[in-house]
Design a protein around this motif. Structure first.
Motif, PDB file in Angstrom:
ATOM      1  N   ILE D   8      31.332  29.047  33.753  1.00 40.51           N
ATOM      2  CA  ILE D   8      31.140  30.494  33.601  1.00 40.51           C
ATOM      3  C   ILE D   8      29.642  30.762  33.468  1.00 40.51           C
ATOM      4  CG2 ILE D   8      31.578  32.505  32.109  1.00 40.51           C
ATOM      5  CD1 ILE D   8      34.135  31.482  33.410  1.00 40.51           C
ATOM      6  N   VAL D  57      33.261  41.433  33.240  1.00 42.11           N
ATOM      7  CA  VAL D  57      33.421  40.244  34.076  1.00 42.11           C
ATOM      8  C   VAL D  57      33.092  40.646  35.508  1.00 42.11           C
ATOM      9  CG1 VAL D  57      34.997  38.447  34.892  1.00 42.11           C
ATOM     10  CG2 VAL D  57      35.211  39.343  32.554  1.00 42.11           C
ATOM     11  N   ASN D  58      32.172  39.942  36.116  1.00 39.40           N
ATOM     12  CA  ASN D  58      31.738  40.239  37.488  1.00 39.40           C
ATOM     13  C   ASN D  58      31.342  41.720  37.653  1.00 39.40           C
ATOM     14  OD1 ASN D  58      32.296  37.541  38.024  1.00 39.40           O
ATOM     15  ND2 ASN D  58      34.414  38.005  38.594  1.00 39.40           N
ATOM     16  N   ARG D  62      36.045  44.831  31.394  1.00 37.92           N
ATOM     17  CA  ARG D  62      37.369  44.206  31.373  1.00 37.92           C
ATOM     18  C   ARG D  62      37.901  44.174  29.953  1.00 37.92           C
ATOM     19  NH1 ARG D  62      38.681  41.141  35.795  1.00 37.92           N
ATOM     20  NH2 ARG D  62      40.782  41.329  34.913  1.00 37.92           N
ATOM     21  N   LEU D  68      39.975  34.218  32.649  1.00 29.23           N
ATOM     22  CA  LEU D  68      38.719  33.749  33.236  1.00 29.23           C
ATOM     23  C   LEU D  68      39.011  32.825  34.404  1.00 29.23           C
ATOM     24  CD1 LEU D  68      36.538  32.909  30.119  1.00 29.23           C
ATOM     25  CD2 LEU D  68      36.159  34.728  31.808  1.00 29.23           C
ATOM     26  N   GLN D  69      38.142  32.903  35.410  1.00 30.57           N
ATOM     27  CA  GLN D  69      38.254  31.994  36.548  1.00 30.57           C
ATOM     28  C   GLN D  69      36.933  31.268  36.734  1.00 30.57           C
ATOM     29  OE1 GLN D  69      39.668  34.825  39.664  1.00 30.57           O
ATOM     30  NE2 GLN D  69      41.357  33.352  39.775  1.00 30.57           N
ATOM     31  N   ASP D  70      37.018  30.109  37.315  1.00 31.39           N
ATOM     32  CA  ASP D  70      35.808  29.331  37.600  1.00 31.39           C
ATOM     33  C   ASP D  70      34.833  30.191  38.408  1.00 31.39           C
ATOM     34  OD1 ASP D  70      34.505  26.666  37.455  1.00 31.39           O
ATOM     35  OD2 ASP D  70      34.593  26.841  39.651  1.00 31.39           O
ATOM     36  N   ASP D  72      33.183  32.829  37.265  1.00 29.59           N
ATOM     37  CA  ASP D  72      33.039  34.208  36.765  1.00 29.59           C
ATOM     38  C   ASP D  72      31.681  34.413  36.098  1.00 29.59           C
ATOM     39  OD1 ASP D  72      35.414  35.267  37.660  1.00 29.59           O
ATOM     40  OD2 ASP D  72      36.477  35.039  35.741  1.00 29.59           O
ATOM     41  N   VAL D  74      29.981  36.644  33.188  1.00 30.16           N
ATOM     42  CA  VAL D  74      30.436  37.378  31.995  1.00 30.16           C
ATOM     43  C   VAL D  74      29.246  37.937  31.217  1.00 30.16           C
ATOM     44  CG1 VAL D  74      31.615  37.149  29.768  1.00 30.16           C
ATOM     45  CG2 VAL D  74      32.549  36.002  31.805  1.00 30.16           C
TER      46      VAL D  74
END
Lengths: 146, 83, 146, 83
Positions: D8, D57-58, D62, D68-70, D72, D74
């Motif tokens: 992240i 997020v991005n 949010r 969460l995604q790989d 991202d 933040v």
């Protein structure tokens, strides 16, 4: 310093804005009335403002004094054009500074509302069709004035 | 009994100025209030319908029943349209 | 045209005022936030604004778009300074034009209120005493901000 | 069972940037929500009390429970103070 004036010459907002600037003021609210190219569905080509200046200045000063009584403001000023104005010209300028924006907005609104209904100023619109009329006397706008 | 008139200076603005055809005049009148003076001028000039007219005497707004004195300066104020 | 921007350079109100001028507009309401020489009883010598620009511009644009939905306005714009500001500098400018002043005032007020609470901008005050603090994070003002 | 972390990217602003001592960092984490990531960073950095913090997020606001995604990006948003 006077708080209300008539001007027969074009008004530059920057000049008047400087009159109300104040290091204790965090908020500055202003309103400008501009000459529109239309009113009540008719094309407008120019305006004339006529004022009863001696009484108008007294009444304008009273209005700004009322704003100082009603709202915690730092400085306030209003100027109204007289004479012949073209589309887009500044017709009236109100500027108020205050520590906080609530008071600046409220006082600015109070001053323009009262000036429009109490200060002896008359507006003659000249239409694209060639005719003309005194607003609120010969011509009754269908909608509230700006 | 001869009536003794007073002299009043009047200034006309906007639609009234154009209707009367002059910006100022001095009149001799037996009117004792601004309402009486206005009625007298209305008979003379047949003013157009104007909605609510206000009046000022010596550059201050006054009541329609305000008394007139010799030398007063009177302005009738048609509906305003600033801004 | 974009409706919200950050500026790292001093803002001249005349420049932004021209962006919202419109021949159909009879009313122009504007608000400016200026750097005050005091806050919460303490002498302030300068400010720093820091912004999360990518999200801030999106949120600012959303706020102005909401104003267009809620009020019958002609044009609207907002700009917020970033960087180091001195006393009296313009920190934020909002300008709205509309056919009528009700909408111009209401939209101007809406935009400044929402910008102050929703756009990710942070203010660090530097005090006459030499210390400094991030407002609303380390320093809680006793009174509402301007 | 070996835990597989995600990477992240984090950007810090204002009081958080000064507290952490840098504007950006990339972290490897097993957190699955932004709330879990914030708790992890709070343990590491002992953030000061900040009032109501928001999160993006991005570059979009949010929910704290957002997954969460790989990869991202933040940002934790301390109380704002524009104007």
């Amino acid at each position: 310093m006077s708080h209300f004036a008539f001007s027969r010459l074009p008004c530059t907002p920057e000049h008047y804005r400087a009159l109300v600037s104040d290091p204790v003021a965090g908020g500055y609210a202003s309103f400008e009335g501009w000459v529109r190219n239309h009113n009540d569905g008719r094309g407008v080509v120019r305006l004339e403002y006529e004022g009863y200046e001696a009484l108008g200045v007294k009444e304008g000063e009273r209005i700004v004094a009322e704003a100082f009584t009603r709202f915690p403001i730092a400085k306030a000023h209003c100027v109204h054009r007289l004479g012949v104005l073209a589309i887009g010209d500044l017709a009236v300028w109100v500027g108020v500074t205050a520590a906080h924006r609530d008071a600046a907005f409220a006082a600015c609104r109070y001053i323009i509302d009262e000036v429009k209904t109490r200060v002896p100023i008359w507006k003659k619109e000249h239409y694209a069709a060639g005719d003309s009329g005194w607003i609120n006397c010969e011509v009754r706008p269908a909608d509230a004035p700006a | 009994m001869a009536q003794i008139g007073i002299r009043i200076r009047i200034e006309y603005f906007a639609v009234l100025r154009e209707h009367v055809g002059r910006a100022q005049e001095e009149v001799s009148t037996t009117a004792t209030t601004v309402a009486e003076l206005f009625a007298e001028l209305e008979r003379r000039y047949a003013f157009p319908a104007l909605g609510r007219v206000k009046v000022a005497v010596n550059d201050e707004f006054r009541d329609w029943q305000a008394p007139l004195q010799d030398g007063d300066f009177v302005v009738f104020i048609p509906p305003v349209a600033g801004g």
